[in-house]
Design a protein around this motif. Structure first.
Motif, PDB file in Angstrom:
ATOM      1  N   GLY A 140       0.798  -1.218   0.000  1.00  0.00           N
ATOM      2  CA  GLY A 140       0.000   0.000   0.000  1.00  0.00           C
ATOM      3  C   GLY A 140       0.828   1.264   0.000  1.00  0.00           C
ATOM      4  O   GLY A 140       0.399   2.307  -0.494  1.00  0.00           O
ATOM      5  N   HIS A 141       2.028   1.193   0.560  1.00  0.00           N
ATOM      6  CA  HIS A 141       2.914   2.349   0.617  1.00  0.00           C
ATOM      7  C   HIS A 141       3.893   2.403  -0.562  1.00  0.00           C
ATOM      8  O   HIS A 141       4.731   3.307  -0.624  1.00  0.00           O
ATOM      9  N   GLY A 142       3.836   1.436  -1.462  1.00  0.00           N
ATOM     10  CA  GLY A 142       4.722   1.453  -2.626  1.00  0.00           C
ATOM     11  C   GLY A 142       6.158   1.082  -2.319  1.00  0.00           C
ATOM     12  O   GLY A 142       7.071   1.455  -3.066  1.00  0.00           O
ATOM     13  N   THR A 143       6.396   0.306  -1.256  1.00  0.00           N
ATOM     14  CA  THR A 143       7.766  -0.031  -0.876  1.00  0.00           C
ATOM     15  C   THR A 143       8.501  -0.863  -1.926  1.00  0.00           C
ATOM     16  O   THR A 143       9.646  -0.542  -2.273  1.00  0.00           O
ATOM     17  N   PRO A 144       7.907  -1.929  -2.448  1.00  0.00           N
ATOM     18  CA  PRO A 144       8.635  -2.688  -3.486  1.00  0.00           C
ATOM     19  C   PRO A 144       8.975  -1.830  -4.705  1.00  0.00           C
ATOM     20  O   PRO A 144      10.071  -1.933  -5.259  1.00  0.00           O
ATOM     21  N   ASP A 145       8.035  -0.982  -5.123  1.00  0.00           N
ATOM     22  CA  ASP A 145       8.309  -0.072  -6.239  1.00  0.00           C
ATOM     23  C   ASP A 145       9.520   0.800  -5.934  1.00  0.00           C
ATOM     24  O   ASP A 145      10.372   1.036  -6.797  1.00  0.00           O
ATOM     25  N   ALA A 146       9.564   1.318  -4.705  1.00  0.00           N
ATOM     26  CA  ALA A 146      10.638   2.233  -4.323  1.00  0.00           C
ATOM     27  C   ALA A 146      11.993   1.530  -4.313  1.00  0.00           C
ATOM     28  O   ALA A 146      12.998   2.101  -4.744  1.00  0.00           O
ATOM     29  N   VAL A 147      12.031   0.303  -3.797  1.00  0.00           N
ATOM     30  CA  VAL A 147      13.285  -0.450  -3.780  1.00  0.00           C
ATOM     31  C   VAL A 147      13.794  -0.659  -5.211  1.00  0.00           C
ATOM     32  O   VAL A 147      14.976  -0.437  -5.508  1.00  0.00           O
ATOM     33  N   ILE A 148      12.897  -1.072  -6.093  1.00  0.00           N
ATOM     34  CA  ILE A 148      13.279  -1.297  -7.496  1.00  0.00           C
ATOM     35  C   ILE A 148      13.805  -0.002  -8.112  1.00  0.00           C
ATOM     36  O   ILE A 148      14.824   0.007  -8.809  1.00  0.00           O
ATOM     37  N   ALA A 149      13.116   1.117  -7.848  1.00  0.00           N
ATOM     38  CA  ALA A 149      13.550   2.403  -8.390  1.00  0.00           C
ATOM     39  C   ALA A 149      14.933   2.779  -7.885  1.00  0.00           C
ATOM     40  O   ALA A 149      15.779   3.271  -8.644  1.00  0.00           O
ATOM     41  N   GLY A 150      15.180   2.572  -6.583  1.00  0.00           N
ATOM     42  CA  GLY A 150      16.490   2.888  -6.035  1.00  0.00           C
ATOM     43  C   GLY A 150      17.590   2.040  -6.635  1.00  0.00           C
ATOM     44  O   GLY A 150      18.680   2.534  -6.951  1.00  0.00           O
ATOM     45  N   LEU A 151      17.326   0.751  -6.815  1.00  0.00           N
ATOM     46  CA  LEU A 151      18.322  -0.132  -7.426  1.00  0.00           C
ATOM     47  C   LEU A 151      18.604   0.267  -8.878  1.00  0.00           C
ATOM     48  O   LEU A 151      19.694   0.018  -9.398  1.00  0.00           O
ATOM     49  N   ARG A 152      17.624   0.906  -9.510  1.00  0.00           N
ATOM     50  CA  ARG A 152      17.823   1.397 -10.885  1.00  0.00           C
ATOM     51  C   ARG A 152      18.532   2.749 -10.920  1.00  0.00           C
ATOM     52  O   ARG A 152      18.781   3.284 -11.997  1.00  0.00           O
ATOM     53  N   GLY A 153      18.818   3.314  -9.751  1.00  0.00           N
ATOM     54  CA  GLY A 153      19.547   4.567  -9.704  1.00  0.00           C
ATOM     55  C   GLY A 153      18.698   5.812  -9.632  1.00  0.00           C
ATOM     56  O   GLY A 153      19.216   6.930  -9.734  1.00  0.00           O
ATOM     57  N   HIS A 154      17.398   5.661  -9.423  1.00  0.00           N
ATOM     58  CA  HIS A 154      16.523   6.830  -9.336  1.00  0.00           C
ATOM     59  C   HIS A 154      16.611   7.460  -7.949  1.00  0.00           C
ATOM     60  O   HIS A 154      16.658   6.759  -6.934  1.00  0.00           O
ATOM     61  N   ARG A 155      16.571   8.773  -7.909  1.00  0.00           N
ATOM     62  CA  ARG A 155      16.618   9.531  -6.661  1.00  0.00           C
ATOM     63  C   ARG A 155      15.241  10.097  -6.349  1.00  0.00           C
ATOM     64  O   ARG A 155      14.578  10.626  -7.248  1.00  0.00           O
ATOM     65  N   PRO A 156      14.801  10.038  -5.099  1.00  0.00           N
ATOM     66  CA  PRO A 156      13.440  10.491  -4.786  1.00  0.00           C
ATOM     67  C   PRO A 156      13.197  11.958  -5.075  1.00  0.00           C
ATOM     68  O   PRO A 156      12.080  12.349  -5.402  1.00  0.00           O
ATOM     69  N   GLU A 157      14.246  12.786  -4.992  1.00  0.00           N
ATOM     70  CA  GLU A 157      14.036  14.219  -5.205  1.00  0.00           C
ATOM     71  C   GLU A 157      13.925  14.598  -6.675  1.00  0.00           C
ATOM     72  O   GLU A 157      13.491  15.703  -7.008  1.00  0.00           O
ATOM     73  N   SER A 158      14.295  13.694  -7.581  1.00  0.00           N
ATOM     74  CA  SER A 158      14.289  14.058  -8.999  1.00  0.00           C
ATOM     75  C   SER A 158      13.542  13.079  -9.902  1.00  0.00           C
ATOM     76  O   SER A 158      13.247  13.412 -11.053  1.00  0.00           O
ATOM     77  N   VAL A 159      13.220  11.894  -9.417  1.00  0.00           N
ATOM     78  CA  VAL A 159      12.601  10.887 -10.275  1.00  0.00           C
ATOM     79  C   VAL A 159      11.190  11.299 -10.675  1.00  0.00           C
ATOM     80  O   VAL A 159      10.458  11.918  -9.899  1.00  0.00           O
ATOM     81  N   ASP A 160      10.814  10.972 -11.895  1.00  0.00           N
ATOM     82  CA  ASP A 160       9.427  11.112 -12.330  1.00  0.00           C
ATOM     83  C   ASP A 160       8.620  10.032 -11.617  1.00  0.00           C
ATOM     84  O   ASP A 160       8.913   8.844 -11.769  1.00  0.00           O
ATOM     85  N   PRO A 161       7.610  10.421 -10.816  1.00  0.00           N
ATOM     86  CA  PRO A 161       6.836   9.400 -10.094  1.00  0.00           C
ATOM     87  C   PRO A 161       6.274   8.311 -10.991  1.00  0.00           C
ATOM     88  O   PRO A 161       6.102   7.173 -10.545  1.00  0.00           O
ATOM     89  N   GLU A 162       6.024   8.634 -12.261  1.00  0.00           N
ATOM     90  CA  GLU A 162       5.470   7.639 -13.173  1.00  0.00           C
ATOM     91  C   GLU A 162       6.449   6.504 -13.446  1.00  0.00           C
ATOM     92  O   GLU A 162       6.045   5.407 -13.847  1.00  0.00           O
ATOM     93  N   LEU A 163       7.746   6.763 -13.222  1.00  0.00           N
ATOM     94  CA  LEU A 163       8.758   5.720 -13.436  1.00  0.00           C
ATOM     95  C   LEU A 163       8.873   4.784 -12.244  1.00  0.00           C
ATOM     96  O   LEU A 163       9.576   3.775 -12.317  1.00  0.00           O
ATOM     97  N   VAL A 164       8.198   5.116 -11.155  1.00  0.00           N
ATOM     98  CA  VAL A 164       8.311   4.331  -9.924  1.00  0.00           C
ATOM     99  C   VAL A 164       7.098   3.437  -9.723  1.00  0.00           C
ATOM    100  O   VAL A 164       7.226   2.212  -9.585  1.00  0.00           O
ATOM    101  N   HIS A 165       5.942   4.024  -9.710  1.00  0.00           N
ATOM    102  CA  HIS A 165       4.742   3.305  -9.292  1.00  0.00           C
ATOM    103  C   HIS A 165       4.295   2.288 -10.338  1.00  0.00           C
ATOM    104  O   HIS A 165       4.302   2.550 -11.535  1.00  0.00           O
ATOM    105  N   GLY A 166       3.932   1.104  -9.828  1.00  0.00           N
ATOM    106  CA  GLY A 166       3.429   0.043 -10.689  1.00  0.00           C
ATOM    107  C   GLY A 166       4.445  -1.013 -11.065  1.00  0.00           C
ATOM    108  O   GLY A 166       4.077  -2.040 -11.651  1.00  0.00           O
ATOM    109  N   GLU A 167       5.722  -0.811 -10.728  1.00  0.00           N
ATOM    110  CA  GLU A 167       6.750  -1.779 -11.122  1.00  0.00           C
ATOM    111  C   GLU A 167       6.593  -3.101 -10.371  1.00  0.00           C
ATOM    112  O   GLU A 167       6.814  -4.175 -10.929  1.00  0.00           O
TER     113      GLU A 167
END
Length: 456
Positions: A62-89
């Motif tokens: 519900g909090h999008g934790t798995p999405d966030a982990v995947i995004a971080g491993l891909r090198g995305h930073r929370p302050e600059s990433v497009d949210p659309e590239l994170v959610h739903g992975e």
């Protein structure tokens, strides 16, 4: 000895819906890959795995934790990433046929590589995750991280107190100017200065005057943009609760009445606008967390709008709030998983009340009194989000806390700052209450509203 946390760390730009469950895990993924890179081991990595412990597992989806982990491993930073590239992975990974994998750089992740262990608590903290990297069947590296609230992380094995936002900008800087560890010590140290002036000296010591000013202005710009986006956005928030956004329609109703900017209801609508943006996974500023992100921007927007959002006023508000938030973080918690919602919305309310009192000309004693009133009346507040989503009761709770912050400031300004219960006493009480609180009421969705609201 000083406990001051830079405003640019305490108020960090990220994405929703949770600083502890989204921003922190993304920073953990980033840190893990950075360590692999520094060790020269990343080119050999063929697969990543993650194990979520405790609260990160209980309400992680519900909090999008798995999405966030995947995004971080891909090198995305929370302050600059497009949210659309994170959610739903995670949903995409979970839906893949057996044997199929999700690409993470030159490596992969399988559905079985994301493990949820809600009943495991490691290293005395409810928010832990373990990341692993493999070269074939050989484990290359493993690290465990704690997400300690507000997007701050700590790698297990690092010295306690070395935690940061993941950017290395705050804790790695020069020693702070100030030496206080409590509100009373801060007041004793002022020597004729305001709280904001003392905080400003620390910011300048860490970053330099130009960078500190630009950083504070950027924080406010992001907060203001979030309020104004939320006042326009409509639709249904993500998740099975199907909660509709209400801020935009409520704002239009105020505008039709011709009193939008001055109406008392505007304050609540601003807070709801921010938290609806957060619940939708949009870009928000942790203040000091995402779950409490609407309180402080709403109070600032409401108070400063009439005077044109003057830069010096905004900076005074943010710096005063940061000093109070730093003391709360050092002596109690800003994490709902550690101490319930009293640590999140209660802290945000105290910080907002302090900032508002400062720009309204309050003395340091009145500022302390305002923060104390605000925090005192959130003691014991639980964190039991329905469906593991930062929606019910979180959105309305921010609106109510914004009003409480204004009330606390008004009460403090009516007095001379002399009062019976100190902010330090309330902060210690919050810490003790959090320690005594059942774990079921700390962001696990295992009690309270989360089990008494029927989901259809």
């Amino acid at each position: 000895r000083g406990v001051y946390v830079s405003a640019l760390d305490l108020f960090s730009v990220g994405i929703g819906p949770s600083s502890s469950h989204t921003v922190g895990p993304m920073r953990a993924g980033l840190d893990f890959v950075a360590r692999l890179t520094d060790a020269g081991a990343l080119p050999a990595v063929t697969r990543f795995a993650c194990r979520l412990h405790g609260s990160l597992a209980a309400t992680g989806i519900g909090h999008g934790t798995p999405d966030a982990v995947i995004a971080g491993l891909r090198g995305h930073r929370p302050e600059s990433v497009d949210p659309e590239l994170v959610h739903g992975e995670w949903a995409r990974l979970h839906a893949l046929p057996p044997g199929e994998t999700l690409r993470i750089g030159d490596a992969v992740m399988r559905d079985a590589d994301m493990v949820f262990a809600p009943f495991e608590r490691h290293h005395g903290h409810p928010n832990a995750l373990t990341l692993q990297a493999f070269a074939g069947d050989r484990e290359v590296a493993t690290e465990t991280y704690l997400s300690i609230g507000g997007g701050f992380i700590r790698r297990v094995g690092d010295e306690v107190g070395s935690s940061g936002s993941g950017e290395g900008s705050g804790s790695a800087g020069p020693r702070p100017v100030s030496r206080y560890r409590s509100m009373q010590e801060l007041l004793d140290e002022l020597d004729g200065r305001s709280i904001a002036e003392l905080a400003w000296a620390d910011e300048v010591m860490r970053r330099g005057e130009d960078a500190a000013a630009a950083g504070l202005d950027a924080i406010w710009h992001a907060m203001r943009e979030c309020v104004e986006r939320g006042l326009r956005a409509e639709g249904i928030l993500p998740g099975r609760l199907q909660v509709p956004r209400r801020a935009a329609a409520a704002w239009r109703a105020l505008e039709r009445a011709g009193e939008a900017a001055l109406a008392p209801e505007a304050l609540s609508i601003y807070a709801m606008a921010v938290n609806e943006e957060n619940a939708a996974g949009g870009r928000v500023v942790t203040a000091p967390t995402n779950g409490a992100a609407g309180v402080l921007p709403a109070v600032m927007y409401y108070a400063c709008r009439k005077r044109g959002f003057a830069a010096d006023e905004v900076r005074t508000f943010l710096l005063t709030a940061t000093a109070v938030g730093s003391i709360i973080k050092a002596n109690a918690s800003i994490s709902g998983a550690e101490a319930g919602c009293q640590a999140e919305v209660g802290s945000a309310c105290a910080m907002a009340a302090a900032g508002l009192t400062a720009i309204r000309g309050g003395t340091p004693a009145q500022i302390e009194n305002a923060a104390e009133i605000a925090m005192e009346h959130h003691l014991g507040l639980t964190c039991d989000p329905v469906g593991g989503l930062v929606q019910i009761p979180c959105i309305e709770r921010n609106a109510v806390a914004a009003s409480t912050a204004v009330t606390a400031s008004r009460l403090a300004l009516l007095g001379d700052g002399v009062h019976v219960v100190t902010l330090d006493t309330v902060i210690e009480t919050m810490r003790q209450t959090g320690a005594d609180m059942s774990e079921r009421y700390k962001e696990t969705s295992a009690a309270g509203l989360a089990v008494n609201v029927v989901e259809c």
